[in-house]
Every structure is written in C-alpha cells, then in structure tokens.
Motif scaffolding. Structure first.
Motif, PDB file in Angstrom:
ATOM      1  N   VAL A 127      -6.524  11.075   2.060  1.00  0.00           N
ATOM      2  CA  VAL A 127      -6.735   9.734   1.504  1.00  0.00           C
ATOM      3  C   VAL A 127      -5.546   8.835   1.837  1.00  0.00           C
ATOM      4  CG1 VAL A 127      -7.065   8.404  -0.628  1.00  0.00           C
ATOM      5  CG2 VAL A 127      -8.153  10.633  -0.373  1.00  0.00           C
ATOM      6  N   TYR A 128      -5.850   7.630   2.264  1.00  0.00           N
ATOM      7  CA  TYR A 128      -4.835   6.603   2.493  1.00  0.00           C
ATOM      8  C   TYR A 128      -5.069   5.509   1.456  1.00  0.00           C
ATOM      9  CZ  TYR A 128      -1.920   3.085   4.725  1.00  0.00           C
ATOM     10  OH  TYR A 128      -0.953   2.151   4.971  1.00  0.00           O
ATOM     11  N   THR A 129      -4.060   5.213   0.651  1.00  0.00           N
ATOM     12  CA  THR A 129      -4.175   4.239  -0.432  1.00  0.00           C
ATOM     13  C   THR A 129      -3.394   2.985  -0.079  1.00  0.00           C
ATOM     14  OG1 THR A 129      -4.301   6.065  -2.017  1.00  0.00           O
ATOM     15  CG2 THR A 129      -3.818   3.891  -2.911  1.00  0.00           C
ATOM     16  N   TRP A 130      -4.000   1.830  -0.348  1.00  0.00           N
ATOM     17  CA  TRP A 130      -3.329   0.557  -0.078  1.00  0.00           C
ATOM     18  C   TRP A 130      -3.903  -0.525  -0.981  1.00  0.00           C
ATOM     19  CZ3 TRP A 130      -6.179  -3.489   2.349  1.00  0.00           C
ATOM     20  CH2 TRP A 130      -7.442  -3.122   2.815  1.00  0.00           C
ATOM     21  N   GLN A 131      -3.148  -1.604  -1.153  1.00  0.00           N
ATOM     22  CA  GLN A 131      -3.588  -2.752  -1.944  1.00  0.00           C
ATOM     23  C   GLN A 131      -3.770  -3.955  -1.040  1.00  0.00           C
ATOM     24  OE1 GLN A 131      -0.885  -3.763  -5.098  1.00  0.00           O
ATOM     25  NE2 GLN A 131      -1.252  -1.871  -6.224  1.00  0.00           N
ATOM     26  N   GLY A 132      -4.735  -4.791  -1.404  1.00  0.00           N
ATOM     27  CA  GLY A 132      -4.935  -6.013  -0.632  1.00  0.00           C
ATOM     28  C   GLY A 132      -5.834  -6.980  -1.372  1.00  0.00           C
ATOM     29  N   TYR A 168      -7.551  -5.580  -4.735  1.00  0.00           N
ATOM     30  CA  TYR A 168      -8.144  -4.250  -4.857  1.00  0.00           C
ATOM     31  C   TYR A 168      -7.116  -3.166  -4.538  1.00  0.00           C
ATOM     32  CZ  TYR A 168     -12.672  -6.626  -4.714  1.00  0.00           C
ATOM     33  OH  TYR A 168     -13.744  -7.439  -4.983  1.00  0.00           O
ATOM     34  N   ASN A 169      -7.244  -2.040  -5.238  1.00  0.00           N
ATOM     35  CA  ASN A 169      -6.613  -0.794  -4.842  1.00  0.00           C
ATOM     36  C   ASN A 169      -7.653  -0.095  -3.991  1.00  0.00           C
ATOM     37  OD1 ASN A 169      -3.990  -0.314  -5.610  1.00  0.00           O
ATOM     38  ND2 ASN A 169      -4.512   0.678  -7.530  1.00  0.00           N
ATOM     39  N   ASN A 170      -7.344   0.159  -2.737  1.00  0.00           N
ATOM     40  CA  ASN A 170      -8.296   0.753  -1.796  1.00  0.00           C
ATOM     41  C   ASN A 170      -7.914   2.195  -1.510  1.00  0.00           C
ATOM     42  OD1 ASN A 170      -9.765  -1.836  -0.967  1.00  0.00           O
ATOM     43  ND2 ASN A 170      -7.629  -2.361  -0.629  1.00  0.00           N
ATOM     44  N   TYR A 171      -8.917   3.044  -1.512  1.00  0.00           N
ATOM     45  CA  TYR A 171      -8.736   4.462  -1.212  1.00  0.00           C
ATOM     46  C   TYR A 171      -9.640   4.775  -0.025  1.00  0.00           C
ATOM     47  CZ  TYR A 171      -6.934   4.201  -5.943  1.00  0.00           C
ATOM     48  OH  TYR A 171      -6.234   3.835  -7.058  1.00  0.00           O
ATOM     49  N   ASP A 172      -9.040   4.966   1.161  1.00  0.00           N
ATOM     50  CA  ASP A 172      -9.777   5.200   2.390  1.00  0.00           C
ATOM     51  C   ASP A 172      -9.639   6.659   2.807  1.00  0.00           C
ATOM     52  OD1 ASP A 172     -10.070   2.470   2.246  1.00  0.00           O
ATOM     53  OD2 ASP A 172      -9.004   2.016   4.104  1.00  0.00           O
ATOM     54  N   ARG A 173     -10.730   7.177   3.368  1.00  0.00           N
ATOM     55  CA  ARG A 173     -10.719   8.564   3.830  1.00  0.00           C
ATOM     56  C   ARG A 173     -11.734   8.719   4.956  1.00  0.00           C
ATOM     57  NH1 ARG A 173     -10.109  13.633   0.237  1.00  0.00           N
ATOM     58  NH2 ARG A 173      -9.886  15.138   1.906  1.00  0.00           N
TER      59      ARG A 173
END
Length: 188
Positions: free
Chosen positions: A64-69, A78-83
């Motif tokens: 998981v890669y977590t980032w805000q934007g 949003y707090n985004n959780y990409d995988r």
C-alpha cells in the motif's frame, strides 16, 4: 466511514470500477473513462501518479502507498490508499480507497492560526512589559523634574512634553497588554 473506491488499469488508465459513494461524490459513473481526465481534468497522466510506486522492477506489487491530496473536482482533501492488485481478468490494476479528511484539514488550519495568534500575543506581552520597564524611569524622572522646575520656564515645558509622551506611551503599553490578554483568552 464512507470511502471512495475505484479501480483503474495501470497501463491504459481506464477506470474499471467505481463504488456507489464515489459515483455520488463525483456526480456520475465514469467507468470506462481515463482516470486522470475523469478525476482531475488533466490532459495526461498525473505528475504524482502512484502507479510506479505500486510495483517493483519485476512488476510485483509492493504494498500500500498512502498519500494526501486535494481533488480539484470535489474540492475536498483525501487520504488515499493505493495498491496494485490482480483484477478478475488477471491484469494488474490500481485499487484506490480514499477517505475525506477535509474537516480535519480545516481544523488543522484553525489550530495553526490559533497557535500563531497565541505566539503573537505572547510576543506582544513580552515587548509591552519590557517597554513598560523603560517607561517607568522616564515618567518618574520627568515627574520629579516638574516638581523641581519653575512652571514658567522652558525646561518645565520640555519636562512636561517628556512626561506627556511617557503617559501616551504607557497607554499604548496598556493596549498591547490588552491585545496580549485577548489572544491568551481566545486560546482557552
């Protein structure tokens, strides 16, 4: 907690799935559209696209890669959780789950503003106290001079001007201290 969820092809950027909450958030189902255009109105892949962070050099998902934007369409943070995951047809896709943190961002901004005001108030209070310490001998000495000088002399008039200026400066110190106390009061 409600979260927006979508899946897009990592090579073509085609949106393969959007959950109901995301469809409601964006006002329509954009399945089949290109993610960078549909979600950000970009003319090409986003500069911060996470696809390359989701797989290693061998094409294996890394976790998981977590980032805000902030999204320019919804105007929300949003707090985004990409995988990267394998889709039902076997191809590698990006799964993104995002939670709305706009309220937290607003509170964070308000807290930072309150902390700035507290710092300004503390600084103003310290300056006012130091300035008041400087004024004390000026007012006191000019008052003693006024008692010792003849009232019809030029020296008396000069000492009176010093005394009056010291009093006005003292009033200014009181205003600064009042501001300082207001700043402290607003924090509690």
């Amino acid at each position: 907690m409600d979260a927006t969820i979508y899946v897009s092809d990592m090579e073509t950027y085609e949106i393969l799935f959007m959950n109901k909450y995301m469809i409601e958030s964006f006002g329509k189902n954009m399945t089949g559209e290109i993610c960078w255009n549909a979600f950000r109105r970009e003319s090409g892949p986003c500069a911060f696209c996470t696809n390359d962070r989701l797989i290693d050099k061998n094409g294996i998902p890394t976790g998981v890669y977590t980032w805000q934007g902030k999204n320019p369409i919804t105007n929300k943070w949003y707090n985004n959780y990409d995988r990267a995951i394998n889709w039902i047809d076997g191809r590698l896709v990006r799964l993104q789950i995002a939670t709305d943190i706009t309220g937290f961002k607003k509170m964070e901004t308000q807290l930072q503003q309150a902390q700035k005001m507290e710092s300004i108030g503390n600084l103003a209070g310290g300056i006012a106290h130091d300035f008041n310490n400087l004024l004390f001998p000026i007012i006191g000495m000019s008052e003693m001079l006024l008692e010792d000088l003849p009232e019809d002399s030029l020296e008396y008039e000069n000492a009176q001007e010093i005394f009056n200026a010291g009093r006005r400066a003292g009033d200014l110190v009181q205003q600064i201290l009042a501001f300082s106390r207001q700043s402290e009061h607003k924090m509690t």
